[in-house]
Design a protein around this motif. Structure first.
Motif, PDB file in Angstrom:
ATOM      1  N   ASP A 289      -7.902 -51.281  -3.477  1.00  0.00           N
ATOM      2  CA  ASP A 289      -7.388 -50.826  -2.188  1.00  0.00           C
ATOM      3  C   ASP A 289      -7.178 -49.314  -2.243  1.00  0.00           C
ATOM      4  OD1 ASP A 289      -6.193 -50.461   0.234  1.00  0.00           O
ATOM      5  OD2 ASP A 289      -4.414 -51.680  -0.205  1.00  0.00           O
ATOM      6  N   MET A 290      -7.886 -48.588  -1.385  1.00  0.00           N
ATOM      7  CA  MET A 290      -7.808 -47.126  -1.389  1.00  0.00           C
ATOM      8  C   MET A 290      -6.705 -46.593  -0.476  1.00  0.00           C
ATOM      9  SD  MET A 290     -10.010 -46.199  -3.568  1.00  0.00           S
ATOM     10  CE  MET A 290     -10.236 -44.445  -3.259  1.00  0.00           C
ATOM     11  N   GLU A 291      -6.040 -47.470   0.251  1.00  0.00           N
ATOM     12  CA  GLU A 291      -5.025 -47.005   1.191  1.00  0.00           C
ATOM     13  C   GLU A 291      -3.887 -46.247   0.523  1.00  0.00           C
ATOM     14  OE1 GLU A 291      -1.659 -46.680   3.693  1.00  0.00           O
ATOM     15  OE2 GLU A 291      -1.733 -47.987   1.938  1.00  0.00           O
ATOM     16  N   PRO A 292      -3.366 -46.706  -0.627  1.00  0.00           N
ATOM     17  CA  PRO A 292      -2.306 -45.921  -1.282  1.00  0.00           C
ATOM     18  C   PRO A 292      -2.765 -44.517  -1.670  1.00  0.00           C
ATOM     19  CG  PRO A 292      -2.342 -48.157  -2.133  1.00  0.00           C
ATOM     20  CD  PRO A 292      -3.564 -48.006  -1.292  1.00  0.00           C
ATOM     21  N   LEU A 293      -4.026 -44.385  -2.111  1.00  0.00           N
ATOM     22  CA  LEU A 293      -4.557 -43.062  -2.450  1.00  0.00           C
ATOM     23  C   LEU A 293      -4.600 -42.171  -1.223  1.00  0.00           C
ATOM     24  CD1 LEU A 293      -5.997 -40.997  -4.275  1.00  0.00           C
ATOM     25  CD2 LEU A 293      -8.145 -42.180  -3.746  1.00  0.00           C
ATOM     26  N   LEU A 294      -5.097 -42.702  -0.120  1.00  0.00           N
ATOM     27  CA  LEU A 294      -5.174 -41.920   1.110  1.00  0.00           C
ATOM     28  C   LEU A 294      -3.782 -41.542   1.596  1.00  0.00           C
ATOM     29  CD1 LEU A 294      -7.982 -43.940   2.955  1.00  0.00           C
ATOM     30  CD2 LEU A 294      -8.196 -41.786   1.691  1.00  0.00           C
ATOM     31  N   PHE A 295      -2.833 -42.457   1.463  1.00  0.00           N
ATOM     32  CA  PHE A 295      -1.448 -42.155   1.851  1.00  0.00           C
ATOM     33  C   PHE A 295      -0.915 -40.988   1.023  1.00  0.00           C
ATOM     34  CE2 PHE A 295       3.073 -42.543   0.944  1.00  0.00           C
ATOM     35  CZ  PHE A 295       3.624 -42.607   2.211  1.00  0.00           C
ATOM     36  N   THR A 296      -1.174 -41.019  -0.296  1.00  0.00           N
ATOM     37  CA  THR A 296      -0.680 -39.969  -1.183  1.00  0.00           C
ATOM     38  C   THR A 296      -1.310 -38.621  -0.852  1.00  0.00           C
ATOM     39  OG1 THR A 296      -0.374 -41.604  -2.949  1.00  0.00           O
ATOM     40  CG2 THR A 296      -0.408 -39.287  -3.586  1.00  0.00           C
ATOM     41  N   ILE A 297      -2.608 -38.609  -0.610  1.00  0.00           N
ATOM     42  CA  ILE A 297      -3.298 -37.357  -0.271  1.00  0.00           C
ATOM     43  C   ILE A 297      -2.768 -36.791   1.038  1.00  0.00           C
ATOM     44  CG2 ILE A 297      -5.523 -36.366   0.417  1.00  0.00           C
ATOM     45  CD1 ILE A 297      -6.841 -38.228  -1.636  1.00  0.00           C
ATOM     46  N   ASN A 298      -2.580 -37.637   2.036  1.00  0.00           N
ATOM     47  CA  ASN A 298      -2.041 -37.178   3.319  1.00  0.00           C
ATOM     48  C   ASN A 298      -0.612 -36.669   3.165  1.00  0.00           C
ATOM     49  OD1 ASN A 298      -4.358 -37.719   4.817  1.00  0.00           O
ATOM     50  ND2 ASN A 298      -3.766 -39.838   5.210  1.00  0.00           N
ATOM     51  N   LEU A 299       0.156 -37.311   2.284  1.00  0.00           N
ATOM     52  CA  LEU A 299       1.521 -36.857   2.030  1.00  0.00           C
ATOM     53  C   LEU A 299       1.516 -35.472   1.389  1.00  0.00           C
ATOM     54  CD1 LEU A 299       4.549 -37.511   2.032  1.00  0.00           C
ATOM     55  CD2 LEU A 299       4.225 -38.642  -0.183  1.00  0.00           C
ATOM     56  N   LEU A 300       0.621 -35.255   0.436  1.00  0.00           N
ATOM     57  CA  LEU A 300       0.503 -33.946  -0.198  1.00  0.00           C
ATOM     58  C   LEU A 300       0.121 -32.881   0.824  1.00  0.00           C
ATOM     59  CD1 LEU A 300      -1.373 -35.060  -3.437  1.00  0.00           C
ATOM     60  CD2 LEU A 300       0.876 -33.978  -3.385  1.00  0.00           C
ATOM     61  N   ARG A 301      -0.815 -33.199   1.686  1.00  0.00           N
ATOM     62  CA  ARG A 301      -1.232 -32.249   2.719  1.00  0.00           C
ATOM     63  C   ARG A 301      -0.082 -31.906   3.655  1.00  0.00           C
ATOM     64  NH1 ARG A 301      -6.456 -35.230   3.600  1.00  0.00           N
ATOM     65  NH2 ARG A 301      -8.115 -33.943   2.693  1.00  0.00           N
ATOM     66  N   THR A 302       0.641 -32.922   4.075  1.00  0.00           N
ATOM     67  CA  THR A 302       1.712 -32.731   5.062  1.00  0.00           C
ATOM     68  C   THR A 302       2.870 -31.921   4.493  1.00  0.00           C
ATOM     69  OG1 THR A 302       1.140 -34.839   6.121  1.00  0.00           O
ATOM     70  CG2 THR A 302       3.333 -33.926   6.571  1.00  0.00           C
ATOM     71  N   VAL A 303       3.261 -32.238   3.261  1.00  0.00           N
ATOM     72  CA  VAL A 303       4.444 -31.597   2.671  1.00  0.00           C
ATOM     73  C   VAL A 303       4.118 -30.230   2.080  1.00  0.00           C
ATOM     74  CG1 VAL A 303       6.217 -31.811   0.881  1.00  0.00           C
ATOM     75  CG2 VAL A 303       5.543 -33.818   2.219  1.00  0.00           C
ATOM     76  N   LEU A 304       3.021 -30.134   1.338  1.00  0.00           N
ATOM     77  CA  LEU A 304       2.714 -28.891   0.630  1.00  0.00           C
ATOM     78  C   LEU A 304       1.970 -27.876   1.475  1.00  0.00           C
ATOM     79  CD1 LEU A 304       1.658 -30.245  -2.889  1.00  0.00           C
ATOM     80  CD2 LEU A 304       3.929 -29.657  -2.038  1.00  0.00           C
ATOM     81  N   LYS A 305       1.302 -28.335   2.521  1.00  0.00           N
ATOM     82  CA  LYS A 305       0.543 -27.464   3.422  1.00  0.00           C
ATOM     83  C   LYS A 305      -0.449 -26.597   2.644  1.00  0.00           C
ATOM     84  CE  LYS A 305       4.073 -27.444   7.041  1.00  0.00           C
ATOM     85  NZ  LYS A 305       4.969 -28.444   6.411  1.00  0.00           N
ATOM     86  N   GLU A 306      -0.303 -25.266   2.714  1.00  0.00           N
ATOM     87  CA  GLU A 306      -1.283 -24.378   2.081  1.00  0.00           C
ATOM     88  C   GLU A 306      -1.200 -24.400   0.555  1.00  0.00           C
ATOM     89  OE1 GLU A 306       2.381 -21.824   2.668  1.00  0.00           O
ATOM     90  OE2 GLU A 306       1.271 -23.327   3.831  1.00  0.00           O
ATOM     91  N   ARG A 307      -0.176 -25.036   0.016  1.00  0.00           N
ATOM     92  CA  ARG A 307      -0.064 -25.134  -1.441  1.00  0.00           C
ATOM     93  C   ARG A 307      -0.887 -26.286  -2.011  1.00  0.00           C
ATOM     94  NH1 ARG A 307       5.017 -26.344  -3.470  1.00  0.00           N
ATOM     95  NH2 ARG A 307       5.907 -26.849  -1.433  1.00  0.00           N
ATOM     96  N   PHE A 308      -1.553 -27.031  -1.156  1.00  0.00           N
ATOM     97  CA  PHE A 308      -2.358 -28.149  -1.624  1.00  0.00           C
ATOM     98  C   PHE A 308      -3.813 -27.981  -1.211  1.00  0.00           C
ATOM     99  CE2 PHE A 308      -4.232 -32.383  -0.645  1.00  0.00           C
ATOM    100  CZ  PHE A 308      -4.334 -32.850  -1.950  1.00  0.00           C
ATOM    101  N   GLN A 309      -4.701 -28.229  -2.152  1.00  0.00           N
ATOM    102  CA  GLN A 309      -6.122 -28.264  -1.833  1.00  0.00           C
ATOM    103  C   GLN A 309      -6.789 -29.396  -2.591  1.00  0.00           C
ATOM    104  OE1 GLN A 309      -8.572 -24.962  -3.735  1.00  0.00           O
ATOM    105  NE2 GLN A 309      -6.532 -24.042  -3.924  1.00  0.00           N
ATOM    106  N   ILE A 310      -7.755 -30.011  -1.938  1.00  0.00           N
ATOM    107  CA  ILE A 310      -8.506 -31.099  -2.552  1.00  0.00           C
ATOM    108  C   ILE A 310      -9.983 -30.755  -2.489  1.00  0.00           C
ATOM    109  CG2 ILE A 310      -8.447 -32.378  -0.377  1.00  0.00           C
ATOM    110  CD1 ILE A 310      -8.644 -34.960  -2.020  1.00  0.00           C
TER     111      ILE A 310
END
Length: 344
Positions: A289-310
């Motif tokens: 199930d990839m949903e937890p991974l997608l949730f984590t990536i979206n959380l990183l994007r939302t909280v860290l903003k410009e401090r996160f890159q994938i």
């Protein structure tokens, strides 16, 4: 394996470090026929209460430190093909987790839990007298690096996740938590009762067994991992790792979504996540199930903003070993980039 090159002179601040060559490093050169990595500075042992944590270093002793954490059942050789391609004005230290590679096994009766490995990172940074450094982790090593970065946010300026996430969030696995805890306890009790000697296997059988159990590791990379992960005896090879370490889920701590959001808000580091196109989902099972991974990536994007890159790159879960040139380009640029102020 060829013995390590002459140890570089180590300043007095590294007094907790024992500069001794491990006997397990010898005797494998002709057996596995793998050349030593370029620009390796030294092999070091850091004293801990249960023995030592083995490390190897590259780069400049005066450079900004980068601690590198390998994946589950791997060892510090996981970085042998990547680090020599990175900017050499940094000081890279790759450690073997306890019970892995050339590091000491935990004392009898002491289990290998996720938090223990986070604790090891703090012990290594204390021994090296590092107050602020960067962390790079592959797979399980990335989750350890991520959790350390949240527990000690002021100590980590940059976090590099190679096919990894900063914590374990899996709503399916959490339902099995009690089963895993029971299995972990019974596994250790069984090993302590049986007291069977380590199996001696021929080099070719050892390599083929590794490749069969981990299809993401190619033959050349498999030999690298076995260099540090085995010892030669009269009739073949034995694994160095502690047999109490069996399955990663037995030692994992799973976070709920609510706790994950709280944890991520503590993170101060700039974060780079390198995701391989054929990684993650195909490591443990293809229907993961990839949903937890997608949730984590979206959380990183939302909280860290410009401090996160994938960054997504072609390859599999061991892309840092199989295609180190491409990964080195991405990681090198991230390490040398000037930091921006953390988002408020």
């Amino acid at each position: 394996m060829k013995a390590p090159r002459t140890l570089a002179s180590v300043p007095a601040v590294l007094s907790p470090v024992l500069q001794k060559r491990d006997p397990r490093l010898h005797g494998l050169r002709n057996l596995l026929r793998a050349a030593p990595p370029a620009s390796l500075l030294s092999e070091l042992k850091l004293a801990v209460p249960w023995g030592h944590i083995a490390t190897k270093t590259w780069g400049s002793l005066k450079g900004h430190p980068v601690l590198c954490l390998h994946g589950w059942l791997d060892n510090a050789n996981s970085f042998d093909r990547l680090i020599p391609l990175l900017p050499q004005n940094f000081y890279y230290v790759a450690m073997d987790f306890g019970g892995h590679g050339l590091s000491s096994h935990y004392a009898p009766g002491v289990p290998y839990y996720y938090q223990n490995f986070v604790n090891e990172v703090r012990r290594v940074s204390a021994a090296l007298k590092w107050n602020r450094f960067s962390l790079m982790g592959h797979s399980f090593g990335g989750t350890v690096a991520g959790m350390f970065s949240c527990v000690f946010p002021e100590m980590v300026d940059k976090l590099i996740l190679l096919e990894s996430v900063p914590f374990i969030l899996d709503i399916n696995e959490i339902n099995n938590m009690l089963t895993y805890r029971r299995r972990a306890i019974e596994h250790v009790l069984q090993l302590e009762t049986n007291q069977k000697p380590s199996m001696v296997i021929s080099p070719e059988e050892m390599l083929q067994g590794l490749l069969k159990n981990n299809t993401h590791v190619g033959e050349e990379c498999g030999k690298l991992l076995l260099q540090r992960g085995t010892s030669q005896v009269a009739s073949g090879l034995v694994l160095n790792r502690d047999r109490r370490i069996a399955w990663p889920e037995l030692g994992f701590d799973y976070l709920s979504r609510e706790l994950a959001q709280l944890v991520i808000h503590k993170l101060q580091a700039h974060v780079l996540l390198i995701k391989a196109t054929q990684g993650f989902s195909s490591v443990r099972r293809e229907d993961m199930d990839m949903e937890p991974l997608l949730f984590t990536i979206n959380l990183l994007r939302t909280v860290l903003k410009e401090r996160f890159q994938i960054v997504e790159t072609p390859g599999n879960h061991y892309v840092h070993m199989n295609k180190p040139q491409k990964v080195a380009e991405i990681v090198g640029a991230f390490l040398q980039a000037q930091e921006v102020a953390p988002a408020s």
